[in-house]
Scaffold this motif. Structure first.
Motif, mmCIF file in Angstrom:
data_model
loop_
_atom_site.group_PDB
_atom_site.id
_atom_site.type_symbol
_atom_site.label_atom_id
_atom_site.label_comp_id
_atom_site.label_asym_id
_atom_site.label_seq_id
_atom_site.Cartn_x
_atom_site.Cartn_y
_atom_site.Cartn_z
ATOM 1 N N LYS A 182 35.856 72.442 41.105
ATOM 2 C CA LYS A 182 35.940 72.956 39.741
ATOM 3 C C LYS A 182 35.553 71.848 38.771
ATOM 4 O O LYS A 182 36.061 70.738 38.842
ATOM 5 N N ARG A 183 34.633 72.163 37.879
ATOM 6 C CA ARG A 183 34.167 71.190 36.898
ATOM 7 C C ARG A 183 35.230 70.931 35.846
ATOM 8 O O ARG A 183 35.856 71.866 35.347
ATOM 9 N N PRO A 184 35.414 69.656 35.481
ATOM 10 C CA PRO A 184 36.346 69.368 34.390
ATOM 11 C C PRO A 184 35.737 69.808 33.055
ATOM 12 O O PRO A 184 34.526 69.957 32.930
ATOM 13 N N ARG A 185 36.591 70.020 32.077
ATOM 14 C CA ARG A 185 36.109 70.294 30.721
ATOM 15 C C ARG A 185 35.819 68.960 30.059
ATOM 16 O O ARG A 185 36.464 67.951 30.352
ATOM 17 N N TYR A 186 34.827 68.950 29.153
ATOM 18 C CA TYR A 186 34.388 67.701 28.529
ATOM 19 C C TYR A 186 34.394 67.851 27.011
ATOM 20 O O TYR A 186 33.723 68.724 26.457
ATOM 21 N N PHE A 187 35.165 66.993 26.357
ATOM 22 C CA PHE A 187 35.332 67.036 24.908
ATOM 23 C C PHE A 187 34.888 65.717 24.278
ATOM 24 O O PHE A 187 34.938 64.664 24.919
ATOM 25 N N THR A 188 34.504 65.789 23.008
ATOM 26 C CA THR A 188 34.131 64.594 22.249
ATOM 27 C C THR A 188 34.818 64.623 20.888
ATOM 28 O O THR A 188 35.090 65.690 20.336
ATOM 29 N N LEU A 189 35.104 63.440 20.376
ATOM 30 C CA LEU A 189 35.531 63.279 18.984
ATOM 31 C C LEU A 189 34.390 62.536 18.319
ATOM 32 O O LEU A 189 34.179 61.351 18.567
ATOM 33 N N GLU A 190 33.611 63.257 17.504
ATOM 34 C CA GLU A 190 32.358 62.743 16.967
ATOM 35 C C GLU A 190 32.457 62.386 15.490
ATOM 36 O O GLU A 190 33.147 63.062 14.729
#
Length: 182
Positions: free
Chosen positions: A108-116
């Motif tokens: 299962k692919r992890p979720r990927y987040f950014t603080l831009e």
């Protein structure tokens, strides 16, 4: 406009690597020595075809582990952004524990987040940001993020992620049922 080097690292190479080999990347990131080597390798790859003047030093690049809304989260501390769309932080959020990930036939692919970093004037409260999520080739903006450049920016980003993620779903075990004959 974002500089190519930090953008390529945070928005292209790091998520692609984590999605291509979720279990092995998670295992490598769990080892402090391997994590450092992997991060610097990917950082160098992000600048591979750039002119020397476009390369950015990996100052501040590091990894820390957190629990966010009951999920294991690898948080990447990135070199300070200097333009919009460059990330202050990015995070891989694992929806399942490591043992379950290793036993599944399909990882299962992890979720990927950014603080831009985003457009706006910096004030006493900090510089404006936006939270984003990458899902394959799709980048969604999830709304305004916590002000950057403050002592609590990291904690506020993790709290924002917890709100986005919500509580873990209940266990999906089949309830025990007993048949009674009358």
């Amino acid at each position: 406009m974002a500089r190519s080097h930090p953008y390529n690292f945070a928005h292209v190479l790091l998520p692609q690597l984590a999605w291509r080999r979720p279990t092995s990347v998670r295992r490598e990131l769990s080892d402090p020595y391997l994590a450092r080597e992997l991060l610097h390798y990917v950082w160098d790859k992000a600048a591979e075809n750039l002119a020397p003047a476009e390369k950015v030093a990996p100052k501040g690049l590091r990894l820390s582990w957190h629990e966010v809304a009951g999920r294991v989260t690898a948080l990447f501390h990135l070199p300070p952004p200097q333009a919009t769309m460059e990330a202050h932080y990015s995070a891989l959020v694992y929806e399942e524990d490591e043992d379950a990930a290793e036993t599944e036939a399909e990882e299962k692919r992890p979720r990927y987040f950014t603080l831009e970093a985003t457009l706006g004037l910096a004030g006493p409260a900090g510089t404006p940001t936006e939270v984003g999520e990458w899902a394959g080739e799709v980048h969604r903006h999830l709304g305004r993020g916590p002000a950057a450049g403050q002592p609590n920016t990291l904690t506020a980003f993790l709290e924002t992620l917890a709100t986005v993620l919500g509580p873990l779903p209940p266990e999906t075990e089949v309830p025990f049922m007993r048949v009674v004959r009358s």
